[in-house]
Design an enzyme around this catalytic site. Structure first.
Site, mmCIF file in Angstrom:
data_model
loop_
_atom_site.group_PDB
_atom_site.id
_atom_site.type_symbol
_atom_site.label_atom_id
_atom_site.label_comp_id
_atom_site.label_asym_id
_atom_site.label_seq_id
_atom_site.Cartn_x
_atom_site.Cartn_y
_atom_site.Cartn_z
ATOM 1 N N TYR A 34 144.384 -29.145 -46.064
ATOM 2 C CA TYR A 34 144.135 -30.238 -45.122
ATOM 3 C C TYR A 34 145.343 -31.159 -45.133
ATOM 4 O O TYR A 34 145.857 -31.512 -46.199
ATOM 5 C CB TYR A 34 142.878 -31.018 -45.536
ATOM 6 C CG TYR A 34 142.588 -32.257 -44.699
ATOM 7 C CD1 TYR A 34 142.751 -33.533 -45.227
ATOM 8 C CD2 TYR A 34 142.154 -32.142 -43.381
ATOM 9 C CE1 TYR A 34 142.483 -34.664 -44.473
ATOM 10 C CE2 TYR A 34 141.873 -33.274 -42.612
ATOM 11 C CZ TYR A 34 142.043 -34.545 -43.167
ATOM 12 O OH TYR A 34 141.780 -35.665 -42.418
ATOM 13 N N ASP B 32 153.399 -30.788 -48.392
ATOM 14 C CA ASP B 32 152.513 -31.934 -48.189
ATOM 15 C C ASP B 32 152.027 -32.397 -49.565
ATOM 16 O O ASP B 32 151.074 -31.835 -50.122
ATOM 17 C CB ASP B 32 151.338 -31.550 -47.283
ATOM 18 C CG ASP B 32 150.395 -32.728 -47.084
ATOM 19 O OD1 ASP B 32 149.407 -32.571 -46.344
ATOM 20 O OD2 ASP B 32 150.642 -33.786 -47.693
ATOM 21 N N LYS C 135 148.880 -42.074 -50.363
ATOM 22 C CA LYS C 135 147.982 -42.397 -51.489
ATOM 23 C C LYS C 135 148.683 -43.211 -52.585
ATOM 24 O O LYS C 135 148.848 -44.428 -52.467
ATOM 25 C CB LYS C 135 147.370 -41.108 -52.029
ATOM 26 C CG LYS C 135 146.497 -40.379 -50.961
ATOM 27 C CD LYS C 135 145.866 -39.113 -51.494
ATOM 28 C CE LYS C 135 145.238 -38.291 -50.374
ATOM 29 N NZ LYS C 135 143.861 -38.718 -50.040
HETATM 30 P P1 KE4 Z 1 145.177 -39.700 -44.684
HETATM 31 O O1 KE4 Z 1 145.463 -39.683 -43.190
HETATM 32 O O2 KE4 Z 1 143.692 -39.543 -44.961
HETATM 33 O O3 KE4 Z 1 145.779 -40.915 -45.392
HETATM 34 O O4 KE4 Z 1 145.894 -38.453 -45.370
HETATM 35 C C1 KE4 Z 1 145.637 -37.172 -44.856
HETATM 36 C C2 KE4 Z 1 145.994 -36.148 -45.924
HETATM 37 C C3 KE4 Z 1 147.162 -35.428 -45.796
HETATM 38 N N1 KE4 Z 1 147.530 -34.507 -46.711
HETATM 39 C C4 KE4 Z 1 146.753 -34.278 -47.807
HETATM 40 C C5 KE4 Z 1 147.183 -33.251 -48.805
HETATM 41 C C6 KE4 Z 1 145.553 -34.991 -47.996
HETATM 42 O O5 KE4 Z 1 144.793 -34.754 -49.086
HETATM 43 C C7 KE4 Z 1 145.154 -35.951 -47.041
HETATM 44 C C8 KE4 Z 1 143.861 -36.741 -47.163
HETATM 45 N N2 KE4 Z 1 143.008 -36.392 -48.225
HETATM 46 C C9 KE4 Z 1 141.589 -36.634 -48.048
HETATM 47 C C10 KE4 Z 1 140.879 -36.225 -49.325
HETATM 48 N N3 KE4 Z 1 140.604 -34.841 -49.377
HETATM 49 C C11 KE4 Z 1 141.288 -38.039 -47.632
HETATM 50 C C12 KE4 Z 1 139.835 -38.446 -47.710
HETATM 51 C C13 KE4 Z 1 139.245 -38.703 -46.357
HETATM 52 O O6 KE4 Z 1 139.550 -37.948 -45.410
HETATM 53 O O7 KE4 Z 1 138.448 -39.686 -46.267
#
Ligand code: KE4
Length: 428
Positions: free
Chosen positions: A144, A239, A267
């Protein structure tokens, strides 16, 4: 455990916020329960609106590696706030954090700050397309990278190499440019690259997958991607939004010694405030507006508050021994949970890299999305709810990662293992 106030708040939230949450995974849908509304957090613990305390292994999905409300981070943000939250103008703090990222991650020669991981990956993909002049991208099932249209795509059926939308609202024309391979399968990558010669701008991968549960790269996988990208003129994007500064100060690329062309971050570098970043080789990054023609922008990109929280957090991570201490705690808790399962006669497949770990409810090895998706998610839901009742807050999905922080104490770890033992005995 009383959840009355959380349930009342959830009912109210659902009248004004779609699904009652501002991000879907928080809704506890895959574990069949109402979410807890959190009132505050400190160190390794979070406290819900009914006054219940939990040892927290979500850590805001990764950012809170130094623990909640670390005094240095709180002080930095408070001090910055007194001088102004955001100016929409360049500030020295952006240079400071950029230099810290560049010093930590040698493959990054220049970096652009944004406000989320999604913005980081979306922008990195656009830059890769602009730099190569190619339209197609390649991702992996089970990984993801945020919710940009090009990434909400799943593998096309049968021999079709092109993607199909994985969400309503994503046009088929967008999806067709996204190819999907299997994680840990260089063969699947080679087949797609051969079938789409000279048309793939980038391969984007979680070098340590954390969004199908924690799935490490098999030996040679990352090295193989590097070789394919070098030979084919494809930009390799790691990523590391989740793994960056998490598994090592220099991320997965430091641990596995494989160098991408671009890296996305988020993060931890925001210390809990909204930040994302993408960076890489100077010759690529200089194609970004205003130095180059690839447009990318953001009102709050690099804002002082988020920069301050990130700088304060990274200054804690740089302290000698930080990752060694975190490694020992993480090993203790992950191995303790796995042992509790074994002692209860309940088979799980346990993975861990650094302070990211996962208990897969599977009798078999989990190494990609097809094997991860075979997990017993109903049993996981029972485990999750049992752990919650014991005061342990895990991610409300089998397909997420648990995070250990520097604030987790021996007592927290003992409590976690004892709770896991009770839960595995309950579901065995
Ligand atoms: P954000 O747009 O949520 O800040 O980041 C997206 C993203 C991109 N790349 C990786 C490897 C990620 O894990 C994420 C976001 N992670 C999720 C948790 N599995 C965020 C939690 C959520 O969607 O509320």
């Amino acid at each position: 455990m009383n959840h009355t106030r959380s349930s009342l708040l959830f009912e109210e939230a659902k009248t004004v916020i779609p699904g009652g949450v501002n991000s879907p995974v928080r809704a506890f849908k895959s574990v069949g329960a109402d979410p807890l509304f959190i009132n505050k957090a400190s160190g390794s613990c979070i406290y819900d609106e009914d006054g219940n305390a939990f040892v927290d292994y979500v850590g805001s999905w990764g950012p809170m590696i130094v623990g909640h409300c670390h005094p240095d981070v709180v002080a930095a943000v408070q001090k910055t706030m007194e001088s102004g939250a955001s100016f929409g103008a360049p500030t020295e703090r952006e240079i400071t954090l950029a230099n810290m990222v560049i010093e930590a991650v040698p493959s990054i020669e220049m970096v652009r700050m944004v406000s989320s991981g999604t913005e980081a990956t979306m922008s990195a993909i656009r830059l890769a397309r602009g730099y190569t002049g190619r339209d197609n991208i390649l991702k992996f099932s089970g990984c993801y990278h945020g919710h940009a249209d090009a990434l909400l795509v799943k593998a096309g059926s049968g021999a079709a190499t092109f993607g199909v939308p994985d969400s309503p609202g994503v046009p088929a024309d967008f999806a067709r440019h996204t190819l999907t391979a299997e994680y840990n399968s260089l063969e699947s990558v080679k087949a797609l690259v051969a079938a789409n010669k000279d048309s793939i701008a980038c391969i984007i991968v979680e070098p340590l997958a954390g969004n199908m549960g924690t799935v490490p790269p098999r030996e040679g996988f990352l090295e193989g991607l590097r070789e394919i990208c070098t030979n084919e003129g494809i930009i390799l994007i790691f990523d590391e939004v989740m793994s960056g500064f998490r598994v090592a100060y220099g991320g997965v690329q430091e641990l596995y010694r494989v160098t991408p062309d671009m890296t996305t971050l988020g993060k931890i570098i925001g210390g809990g405030l909204p930040v994302g970043a993408f960076g890489g080789k100077r010759e690529i990054m200089e194609k970004l507006s205003p130095s180059g023609g690839v447009y990318q922008a953001g009102t709050l990109s690099g804002n002082p508050l988020a920069m301050s929280a990130g700088i304060a957090t990274l200054n804690i991570l740089k302290q000698p021994g930080f990752y060694q201490k975190l490694e020992e705690k993480s090993r203790q808790v992950a191995e303790g949970i796995a042992k509790a399962a074994r002692d209860a006669g309940y088979p799980i497949y346990s993975t861990r890299v650094g302070s990211m770990f996962c208990a897969f409810f599977s009798k078999r090895e989990v190494f990609d999305w097809p094997t991860a998706s075979q997990c017993d998610t109903k049993a996981f839901a029972k485990y999750f709810l049992g752990m919650l009742d014991e005061g342990i807050y895990l991610a409300p999905s089998q397909f997420e990662t648990a995070f250990v922080s520097a604030a987790h104490s021996e007592a927290d770890i003992e409590k976690t293992i004892a709770a896991a033992s009770n839960c595995f005995k309950m579901i065995a």
